[in-house]
Design a protein around this motif. Structure first.
Motif, PDB file in Angstrom:
ATOM      1  N   SER A 116     -33.788  -9.365 -38.364  1.00 54.87           N
ATOM      2  CA  SER A 116     -34.524  -8.573 -37.383  1.00 54.87           C
ATOM      3  C   SER A 116     -34.244  -9.110 -35.987  1.00 54.87           C
ATOM      4  O   SER A 116     -34.094 -10.321 -35.790  1.00 54.87           O
ATOM      5  CB  SER A 116     -36.027  -8.605 -37.672  1.00 54.87           C
ATOM      6  OG  SER A 116     -36.534  -9.914 -37.576  1.00 54.87           O
ATOM      7  N   LEU A 117     -34.177  -8.209 -35.032  1.00 50.42           N
ATOM      8  CA  LEU A 117     -33.858  -8.546 -33.650  1.00 50.42           C
ATOM      9  C   LEU A 117     -35.031  -8.172 -32.758  1.00 50.42           C
ATOM     10  O   LEU A 117     -35.633  -7.113 -32.930  1.00 50.42           O
ATOM     11  CB  LEU A 117     -32.608  -7.790 -33.189  1.00 50.42           C
ATOM     12  CG  LEU A 117     -31.372  -7.888 -34.089  1.00 50.42           C
ATOM     13  CD1 LEU A 117     -30.304  -6.902 -33.626  1.00 50.42           C
ATOM     14  CD2 LEU A 117     -30.835  -9.309 -34.092  1.00 50.42           C
ATOM     15  N   GLY A 126     -42.651  -1.843 -36.577  1.00 54.25           N
ATOM     16  CA  GLY A 126     -41.626  -1.336 -37.482  1.00 54.25           C
ATOM     17  C   GLY A 126     -40.244  -1.724 -36.984  1.00 54.25           C
ATOM     18  O   GLY A 126     -40.106  -2.515 -36.045  1.00 54.25           O
ATOM     19  N   TYR A 127     -39.231  -1.148 -37.624  1.00 57.95           N
ATOM     20  CA  TYR A 127     -37.839  -1.410 -37.246  1.00 57.95           C
ATOM     21  C   TYR A 127     -37.169  -0.097 -36.860  1.00 57.95           C
ATOM     22  O   TYR A 127     -37.283   0.907 -37.579  1.00 57.95           O
ATOM     23  CB  TYR A 127     -37.054  -2.018 -38.409  1.00 57.95           C
ATOM     24  CG  TYR A 127     -37.554  -3.349 -38.879  1.00 57.95           C
ATOM     25  CD1 TYR A 127     -37.244  -4.525 -38.199  1.00 57.95           C
ATOM     26  CD2 TYR A 127     -38.336  -3.444 -40.032  1.00 57.95           C
ATOM     27  CE1 TYR A 127     -37.702  -5.754 -38.644  1.00 57.95           C
ATOM     28  CE2 TYR A 127     -38.796  -4.665 -40.485  1.00 57.95           C
ATOM     29  CZ  TYR A 127     -38.480  -5.819 -39.789  1.00 57.95           C
ATOM     30  OH  TYR A 127     -38.942  -7.033 -40.233  1.00 57.95           O
ATOM     31  N   PHE A 128     -36.465  -0.093 -35.735  1.00 60.42           N
ATOM     32  CA  PHE A 128     -35.650   1.067 -35.399  1.00 60.42           C
ATOM     33  C   PHE A 128     -34.509   1.172 -36.408  1.00 60.42           C
ATOM     34  O   PHE A 128     -33.977   0.158 -36.884  1.00 60.42           O
ATOM     35  CB  PHE A 128     -35.067   0.945 -33.992  1.00 60.42           C
ATOM     36  CG  PHE A 128     -36.112   0.997 -32.912  1.00 60.42           C
ATOM     37  CD1 PHE A 128     -36.918   2.108 -32.762  1.00 60.42           C
ATOM     38  CD2 PHE A 128     -36.295  -0.075 -32.048  1.00 60.42           C
ATOM     39  CE1 PHE A 128     -37.884   2.168 -31.768  1.00 60.42           C
ATOM     40  CE2 PHE A 128     -37.256  -0.037 -31.052  1.00 60.42           C
ATOM     41  CZ  PHE A 128     -38.053   1.087 -30.919  1.00 60.42           C
ATOM     42  N   GLU A 172     -25.701  -6.274 -39.047  1.00 64.10           N
ATOM     43  CA  GLU A 172     -25.854  -6.917 -37.736  1.00 64.10           C
ATOM     44  C   GLU A 172     -27.330  -7.162 -37.398  1.00 64.10           C
ATOM     45  O   GLU A 172     -27.650  -7.939 -36.506  1.00 64.10           O
ATOM     46  CB  GLU A 172     -25.249  -6.046 -36.626  1.00 64.10           C
ATOM     47  CG  GLU A 172     -23.761  -5.790 -36.774  1.00 64.10           C
ATOM     48  CD  GLU A 172     -23.470  -4.447 -37.428  1.00 64.10           C
ATOM     49  OE1 GLU A 172     -22.397  -3.881 -37.139  1.00 64.10           O
ATOM     50  OE2 GLU A 172     -24.307  -3.969 -38.223  1.00 64.10           O
ATOM     51  N   GLY A 173     -28.212  -6.453 -38.118  1.00 62.74           N
ATOM     52  CA  GLY A 173     -29.645  -6.550 -37.863  1.00 62.74           C
ATOM     53  C   GLY A 173     -30.187  -5.259 -37.273  1.00 62.74           C
ATOM     54  O   GLY A 173     -29.451  -4.461 -36.690  1.00 62.74           O
ATOM     55  N   ASN A 174     -31.482  -5.023 -37.463  1.00 61.77           N
ATOM     56  CA  ASN A 174     -32.182  -3.882 -36.865  1.00 61.77           C
ATOM     57  C   ASN A 174     -33.214  -4.407 -35.876  1.00 61.77           C
ATOM     58  O   ASN A 174     -33.809  -5.459 -36.087  1.00 61.77           O
ATOM     59  CB  ASN A 174     -32.877  -3.039 -37.935  1.00 61.77           C
ATOM     60  CG  ASN A 174     -31.913  -2.222 -38.759  1.00 61.77           C
ATOM     61  OD1 ASN A 174     -30.972  -2.754 -39.338  1.00 61.77           O
ATOM     62  ND2 ASN A 174     -32.145  -0.926 -38.842  1.00 61.77           N
ATOM     63  N   LEU A 203     -35.109   3.224 -25.556  1.00 64.62           N
ATOM     64  CA  LEU A 203     -35.017   1.910 -24.923  1.00 64.62           C
ATOM     65  C   LEU A 203     -34.719   0.835 -25.960  1.00 64.62           C
ATOM     66  O   LEU A 203     -33.950  -0.092 -25.711  1.00 64.62           O
ATOM     67  CB  LEU A 203     -36.324   1.587 -24.198  1.00 64.62           C
ATOM     68  CG  LEU A 203     -36.387   0.243 -23.471  1.00 64.62           C
ATOM     69  CD1 LEU A 203     -35.276   0.117 -22.434  1.00 64.62           C
ATOM     70  CD2 LEU A 203     -37.753   0.050 -22.822  1.00 64.62           C
ATOM     71  N   GLY A 204     -35.298   0.996 -27.158  1.00 68.34           N
ATOM     72  CA  GLY A 204     -35.030   0.046 -28.228  1.00 68.34           C
ATOM     73  C   GLY A 204     -33.558   0.002 -28.595  1.00 68.34           C
ATOM     74  O   GLY A 204     -33.000  -1.069 -28.863  1.00 68.34           O
ATOM     75  N   LEU A 205     -32.909   1.172 -28.598  1.00 68.56           N
ATOM     76  CA  LEU A 205     -31.477   1.202 -28.904  1.00 68.56           C
ATOM     77  C   LEU A 205     -30.676   0.492 -27.823  1.00 68.56           C
ATOM     78  O   LEU A 205     -29.696  -0.199 -28.126  1.00 68.56           O
ATOM     79  CB  LEU A 205     -31.000   2.652 -29.060  1.00 68.56           C
ATOM     80  CG  LEU A 205     -29.513   2.814 -29.392  1.00 68.56           C
ATOM     81  CD1 LEU A 205     -29.138   2.112 -30.694  1.00 68.56           C
ATOM     82  CD2 LEU A 205     -29.122   4.295 -29.436  1.00 68.56           C
TER      83      LEU A 205
END
Length: 336
Positions: A311-312, A130-132, A245-247, A172-174
């Protein structure tokens, strides 16, 4: 591939044979995971029931606060760990987990995967992705920030709930997300975000619980989180933000422990984890995307979820190389 399928089938058939099952106590497969996975509304109970019906075994869940806490537990226990499988790490942690020497190749057939990235890792089995995203309460926040820059720099940005990157994969993802966007200016970005942070929780469950209790109008979660409220509560109140900016993407994984006394059973479980039967459980329990195409079994609410145009995702190696330094910057900046 057919030989591998035959091997897995033989394992399951042997474990399920009435004579063997009755001759001695059922083998117990110990799986370390995070607490929301094993909650009554998480995927754990349904997966446990389904797999135990096939294997004539017992699953013993050991639940920790969140994904990053799993790696810390493995490091602490080392070769003495009781785990047969660790489930709930993500690609930000896989290189560091592999470096412990505790992981062994999974042996599962992953040819049926359908992921937005190519998967070639022989040690880790992906089971959802998924995406944060920052999720907000539309009844309390009428004009949410429309970019990460607006959230970081905006003087009137709302209070937010975050998770600790030392114990939580969203936290950690952030950290990875912020460093990917801001680079060597990440410390300044954390300083801008700091006044908006209401509290930092150990794990996602605690943070999201505070959010739904109304403690703050925004929380770090996933673009898929609103699907829960739509499906279970029939409510569109909670919404996820995608930023220009992307997620940052997350792929959650499971792995076999090298010293496991139930190696064949662990491989059989990992194979089951990516089966259509198990993957159909993921969207409406873990509220993440499945790692294979499940067709009409994907709820229609997922089709309407916002998807980032960009996506990042850092490589596992780059995430491992920078994790400690970036978390140190986060600690020094947030605690000042």
């Amino acid at each position: 591939m057919r030989l591998r399928h035959l091997a897995i089938s033989t394992i399951l058939a042997t474990l399920a044979a009435p004579g063997l099952a009755g001759a001695e106590a059922k083998p117990a497969l110990t799986i370390y995971t995070y607490n929301s996975f094993t909650s009554e509304w998480g995927p754990g109970p349904a997966l446990e029931k389904s797999f135990e019906a096939q294997c004539a075994c017992d699953i013993n869940w050991v639940a920790l606060e969140d994904g990053a806490a799993l790696l810390a537990r493995l490091k602490l226990e080392g070769a003495n760990t009781k785990a047969d499988i660790v489930l709930g790490l993500d690609t930000n942690l896989t290189a560091e987990t592999k470096a412990t020497g505790l992981i062994t190749p999974h042996g599962a057939d992953l040819s049926g995967l359908s992921l937005p990235i190519a998967w070639k890792d022989a040690d880790f089995v992906p089971y959802d992705w998924g995406y944060f995203a920052f999720v907000y309460d539309s009844e309390k926040l009428k004009a949410p920030p429309q970019s990460l820059a607006e959230l970081v720099d905006g003087k009137d940005a709302p209070k937010i709930l975050l998770e600790d990157p030392r114990t939580s994969t969203p936290g950690l993802g952030l950290v990875m997300w912020m460093n990917e966007i801001y680079g060597d200016k990440a410390a300044d970005a954390w300083k801008g975000l700091k006044p908006k942070i209401l509290t930092v929780s150990k794990g996602w469950s605690e943070a999201y619980g505070l959010f739904t209790q109304g403690e703050a109008p925004m929380v770090l979660s996933y673009t898929t989180s609103p699907a829960y409220h739509q499906i279970v509560e029939k409510s569109d109140r909670y919404k996820a933000l995608v930023f220009p900016e992307g997620n940052y993407m997350q792929v959650e994984v499971a792995a076999r422990i090298k010293g496991s006394a139930h190696a064949d059973l662990a491989t059989a479980f990992l194979q089951f984890l990516v089966s259509p039967e198990a993957q159909k459980v993921i969207p409406t329990t873990n509220y993440m995307y499945p790692v294979r195409d499940i067709g009409a079994d994907l709820p229609p609410e997922f089709a309407a979820l916002p998807k980032p145009e960009k996506s990042l995702l850092l490589s596992a190696e780059k995430a491992a190389a920078n994790r400690d330094a970036w978390i140190k910057t986060w600690i020094e900046t947030i605690s000042q």
